[in-house]
Design a protein around this motif. Structure first.
Motif, PDB file in Angstrom:
ATOM      1  N   MET A   1     -21.212  -8.482  13.155  1.00  0.00           N
ATOM      2  CA  MET A   1     -20.024  -9.164  12.638  1.00  0.00           C
ATOM      3  C   MET A   1     -18.889  -8.190  12.352  1.00  0.00           C
ATOM      4  N   GLU A   2     -19.228  -6.953  12.110  1.00  0.00           N
ATOM      5  CA  GLU A   2     -18.214  -5.993  11.705  1.00  0.00           C
ATOM      6  C   GLU A   2     -17.113  -5.863  12.745  1.00  0.00           C
ATOM      7  N   LYS A   3     -17.451  -6.069  14.031  1.00  0.00           N
ATOM      8  CA  LYS A   3     -16.455  -5.913  15.086  1.00  0.00           C
ATOM      9  C   LYS A   3     -15.355  -6.952  14.984  1.00  0.00           C
ATOM     10  N   LEU A   4     -15.599  -8.041  14.255  1.00  0.00           N
ATOM     11  CA  LEU A   4     -14.597  -9.091  14.108  1.00  0.00           C
ATOM     12  C   LEU A   4     -13.545  -8.734  13.072  1.00  0.00           C
ATOM     13  N   ILE A   5     -13.816  -7.734  12.273  1.00  0.00           N
ATOM     14  CA  ILE A   5     -12.930  -7.392  11.164  1.00  0.00           C
ATOM     15  C   ILE A   5     -12.239  -6.067  11.438  1.00  0.00           C
ATOM     16  N   ASN A   6     -10.940  -6.044  11.228  1.00  0.00           N
ATOM     17  CA  ASN A   6     -10.208  -4.793  11.296  1.00  0.00           C
ATOM     18  C   ASN A   6      -9.217  -4.743  10.145  1.00  0.00           C
ATOM     19  N   LYS A   7      -8.575  -3.616   9.998  1.00  0.00           N
ATOM     20  CA  LYS A   7      -7.684  -3.381   8.864  1.00  0.00           C
ATOM     21  C   LYS A   7      -6.583  -4.428   8.779  1.00  0.00           C
ATOM     22  N   GLU A   8      -6.125  -4.894   9.929  1.00  0.00           N
ATOM     23  CA  GLU A   8      -4.995  -5.815   9.945  1.00  0.00           C
ATOM     24  C   GLU A   8      -5.374  -7.236   9.530  1.00  0.00           C
ATOM     25  N   ASN A   9      -6.611  -7.648   9.807  1.00  0.00           N
ATOM     26  CA  ASN A   9      -6.928  -9.046   9.521  1.00  0.00           C
ATOM     27  C   ASN A   9      -7.743  -9.267   8.259  1.00  0.00           C
ATOM     28  N   ILE A  10      -7.970  -8.211   7.481  1.00  0.00           N
ATOM     29  CA  ILE A  10      -8.599  -8.414   6.176  1.00  0.00           C
ATOM     30  C   ILE A  10      -7.570  -8.030   5.117  1.00  0.00           C
ATOM     31  N   VAL A  11      -7.040  -9.032   4.459  1.00  0.00           N
ATOM     32  CA  VAL A  11      -5.908  -8.865   3.548  1.00  0.00           C
ATOM     33  C   VAL A  11      -6.372  -9.091   2.112  1.00  0.00           C
ATOM     34  N   ILE A  12      -6.032  -8.154   1.243  1.00  0.00           N
ATOM     35  CA  ILE A  12      -6.402  -8.239  -0.166  1.00  0.00           C
ATOM     36  C   ILE A  12      -5.138  -8.258  -1.016  1.00  0.00           C
ATOM     37  N   GLY A  13      -5.052  -9.206  -1.914  1.00  0.00           N
ATOM     38  CA  GLY A  13      -3.968  -9.228  -2.880  1.00  0.00           C
ATOM     39  C   GLY A  13      -4.194  -8.140  -3.915  1.00  0.00           C
ATOM     40  N   ILE A  14      -3.115  -7.573  -4.441  1.00  0.00           N
ATOM     41  CA  ILE A  14      -3.280  -6.483  -5.407  1.00  0.00           C
ATOM     42  C   ILE A  14      -2.054  -6.402  -6.311  1.00  0.00           C
ATOM     43  N   SER A  15      -2.279  -6.039  -7.562  1.00  0.00           N
ATOM     44  CA  SER A  15      -1.163  -5.786  -8.466  1.00  0.00           C
ATOM     45  C   SER A  15      -0.375  -4.595  -7.931  1.00  0.00           C
ATOM     46  N   ALA A  16       0.927  -4.752  -7.786  1.00  0.00           N
ATOM     47  CA  ALA A  16       1.752  -3.757  -7.106  1.00  0.00           C
ATOM     48  C   ALA A  16       1.664  -2.375  -7.742  1.00  0.00           C
ATOM     49  N   CYS A  17       1.501  -2.306  -9.058  1.00  0.00           N
ATOM     50  CA  CYS A  17       1.444  -1.004  -9.723  1.00  0.00           C
ATOM     51  C   CYS A  17       0.222  -0.200  -9.311  1.00  0.00           C
ATOM     52  N   LEU A  18      -0.827  -0.887  -8.816  1.00  0.00           N
ATOM     53  CA  LEU A  18      -2.063  -0.197  -8.463  1.00  0.00           C
ATOM     54  C   LEU A  18      -1.966   0.553  -7.138  1.00  0.00           C
ATOM     55  N   ILE A  19      -0.974   0.220  -6.321  1.00  0.00           N
ATOM     56  CA  ILE A  19      -0.800   0.967  -5.071  1.00  0.00           C
ATOM     57  C   ILE A  19       0.432   1.872  -5.154  1.00  0.00           C
ATOM     58  N   GLY A  20       0.874   2.136  -6.385  1.00  0.00           N
ATOM     59  CA  GLY A  20       1.900   3.143  -6.590  1.00  0.00           C
ATOM     60  C   GLY A  20       3.303   2.653  -6.808  1.00  0.00           C
ATOM     61  N   GLU A  21       3.534   1.351  -6.755  1.00  0.00           N
ATOM     62  CA  GLU A  21       4.894   0.846  -6.975  1.00  0.00           C
ATOM     63  C   GLU A  21       5.240   0.955  -8.462  1.00  0.00           C
ATOM     64  N   LYS A  22       6.406   1.498  -8.753  1.00  0.00           N
ATOM     65  CA  LYS A  22       6.813   1.722 -10.144  1.00  0.00           C
ATOM     66  C   LYS A  22       7.479   0.476 -10.714  1.00  0.00           C
ATOM     67  N   VAL A  23       6.613  -0.481 -11.047  1.00  0.00           N
ATOM     68  CA  VAL A  23       7.096  -1.799 -11.480  1.00  0.00           C
ATOM     69  C   VAL A  23       6.666  -2.146 -12.900  1.00  0.00           C
ATOM     70  N   ARG A  24       5.994  -1.238 -13.599  1.00  0.00           N
ATOM     71  CA  ARG A  24       5.544  -1.546 -14.944  1.00  0.00           C
ATOM     72  C   ARG A  24       6.720  -1.583 -15.917  1.00  0.00           C
ATOM     73  N   PHE A  25       6.445  -2.023 -17.130  1.00  0.00           N
ATOM     74  CA  PHE A  25       7.514  -2.214 -18.113  1.00  0.00           C
ATOM     75  C   PHE A  25       8.299  -0.933 -18.379  1.00  0.00           C
ATOM     76  N   ASP A  26       7.631   0.216 -18.240  1.00  0.00           N
ATOM     77  CA  ASP A  26       8.291   1.495 -18.499  1.00  0.00           C
ATOM     78  C   ASP A  26       8.668   2.216 -17.202  1.00  0.00           C
ATOM     79  N   ALA A  27       8.732   1.462 -16.110  1.00  0.00           N
ATOM     80  CA  ALA A  27       9.078   1.993 -14.783  1.00  0.00           C
ATOM     81  C   ALA A  27       8.028   2.969 -14.253  1.00  0.00           C
ATOM     82  N   SER A  28       6.796   2.846 -14.723  1.00  0.00           N
ATOM     83  CA  SER A  28       5.713   3.687 -14.235  1.00  0.00           C
ATOM     84  C   SER A  28       4.799   2.876 -13.313  1.00  0.00           C
ATOM     85  N   ASN A  29       3.711   3.494 -12.883  1.00  0.00           N
ATOM     86  CA  ASN A  29       2.719   2.790 -12.083  1.00  0.00           C
ATOM     87  C   ASN A  29       1.324   3.182 -12.568  1.00  0.00           C
ATOM     88  N   LYS A  30       0.283   2.595 -11.970  1.00  0.00           N
ATOM     89  CA  LYS A  30      -1.103   2.919 -12.317  1.00  0.00           C
ATOM     90  C   LYS A  30      -1.904   3.041 -11.026  1.00  0.00           C
TER      91      LYS A  30
END
Length: 319
Positions: A1-30
Motif C-alpha cells: 500500500m505504501e506505493k499509493l502514498i507520496n508526500k504530495e497526497n498525504i496532507v496534514i493540518g498543523i498549527s502554523a507556529c509549529l512549522i516556524g511561522e511567527k504568528v503567536r501573540f508575541d510574534a514568535s513561533n514554536k
C-alpha cells in the motif's frame, strides 16, 4: 500500500507556529523539530493560525479561556475582546473544507488550538482545573471524529509519536480506498492487509472487525462506515510490548516449515528480548523481514504491520 502514498497526497493540518511561522501573540513561533525535519519529509502540511485568520494582529494581546456560568469564552484576561464566536465560526469553516486532511497537529495549551488540558480561568482571573479544549481545535475534531489528531508536546513521547503517524498513514490508505470506490471485495482486501496491525493494538477489535465483515445483512456503505470507525478506534489504543510480541509470534508461525531449530530459537529469543524491554521492536522485525525475503509468503508480505509508514522515520527504533 505504501506505493499509493507520496508526500504530495498525504496532507496534514498543523498549527502554523509549529512549522516556524511567527504568528503567536508575541510574534514568535514554536517550531517542532519532528514535524519540520522528520515527518515533514514525507507529508505536506496545510498550516492554520485561527487567531490571525479571524483578524487578530501580530503581535496582539493575550487571550485565555474564561468560564462564566458554565460557559467557556475566549477573550483578553479582563474579559474584553471576546473572540469565541469568531474562532468557532472559523473552525466550522475549515472543518467543512478539510475532508482531504489525513491528520492534524495542534499547538498544545493554546486557547484556540489546544487539544486538551487548556488552562481555564474564572472571571476574576483565578485558575480553574485545566480541562479546556481549544475552541478552533474542538470544531475540527467534532466535525472529523476519525481524523488522527495530536499535540506538538505529546509527540515528544516515542510511543505516542509512532501511534499518531501509524494512524495518519492508515487513514490515508482508507481515504484512497474511498476515492477509488469501496466494494465488499476491496473492503475485505483492505482488512486482510491490516489484520496484524489491528492485532498489535487490540485483539478484541481484531475479532470484532472480522465478525463485522462476515455479516451478510449490511449494505457495503454501512459496513464500511462501521469498519473504519472500529479500525481507527482500535489503532488509537497504544500497542504494548506484550501485544507486539503476540503479533510477532503469529508471524513466526508462517516460517515453521522453513527454519532450523536454531533459527527459530534465535527468532524467539529476539521476540522475548523485545517483550522484556532489552531491544527495540525493529530488531525482531528485521529478522522476520529477512526470512520473508528468503521464504516469500504473499499474505504476510502484504501486511501493513511490517511497513506501516516510511522506514526513514525510524519510529520503531526507540521502543
Amino acid at each position: 500500500m505504501e506505493k499509493l502514498i507520496n508526500k504530495e497526497n498525504i496532507v496534514i493540518g498543523i498549527s502554523a507556529c509549529l512549522i516556524g511561522e511567527k504568528v503567536r501573540f508575541d510574534a514568535s513561533n514554536k517550531p517542532s523539530n519532528f514535524c519540520i525535519n522528520e515527518l515533514g519529509q514525507h507529508v505536506t502540511y496545510k498550516a492554520y493560525c485561527p487567531e490571525v485568520a479571524i483578524g487578530m494582529p501580530i503581535p496582539r494581546p493575550t487571550i485565555r479561556q474564561i468560564k462564566k456560568d458554565d460557559v467557556i469564552h475566549v477573550s483578553r484576561p479582563d474579559g474584553s475582546g471576546d473572540v469565541t464566536e469568531a474562532l468557532q465560526a472559523y473552525g466550522k469553516k475549515i472543518a467543512a473544507l478539510s475532508s482531504n486532511l489525513s491528520g492534524y497537529v495542534f499547538c498544545a495549551k493554546s486557547p484556540s488550538c489546544g487539544m486538551e488540558r487548556v488552562k481555564v480561568y474564572s472571571p476574576e482571573g483565578n485558575p480553574l482545573v485545566a480541562t479546556g479544549v481549544g475552541v478552533f481545535a474542538q470544531e475540527i475534531m467534532k466535525a472529523n471524529p476519525l481524523l488522527p489528531c495530536e499535540e506538538n508536546g505529546r509527540l515528544n513521547d516515542p510511543i505516542i509519536r509512532e501511534n499518531f503517524v501509524a494512524r495518519v498513514f492508515a487513514y490515508r490508505h482508507w481515504q484512497i480506498l474511498v476515492e477509488e470506490g469501496i466494494t465488499k471485495h476491496k473492503l475485505m482486501t483492505f482488512h486482510s492487509h491490516y489484520k496484524y496491525m489491528v492485532m498489535s493494538h487490540d485483539l478484541v477489535a481484531y475479532k470484532n472487525l472480522g465478525r463485522l465483515l462476515a455479516r451478510a445483512d449490511l449494505a457495503v456503505e454501512e459496513m464500511a462506515s462501521q469498519y473504519i470507525s472500529g479500525l481507527m478506534a482500535a489503532l488509537k489504543i497504544k500497542a504494548t510490548r506484550k501485544k507486539h510480541a503476540n503479533t510477532l509470534y503469529h508471524m513466526i508461525g508462517y516460517f515453521s516449515d522453513h527454519l532450523t531449530p536454531e533459527q527459530r530459537q534465535e527468532l524467539c529469543q529476539q521476540v522475548e528480548g523485545y517483550r522484556n524491554g532489552l531491544m527495540p521492536l525493529v530488531v525482531p522485525l528485521t529478522l522476520i523481514n529477512h526470512y520473508l525475503m528468503i521464504h516469500p509468503k504473499s499474505y504476510l508480505a502484504k501486511q501493513v504491520y511490517l511497513n506501516p509508514y516510511p522506514q526513514q522515520l525510524k519510529l520503531r527504533y526507540s521502543y
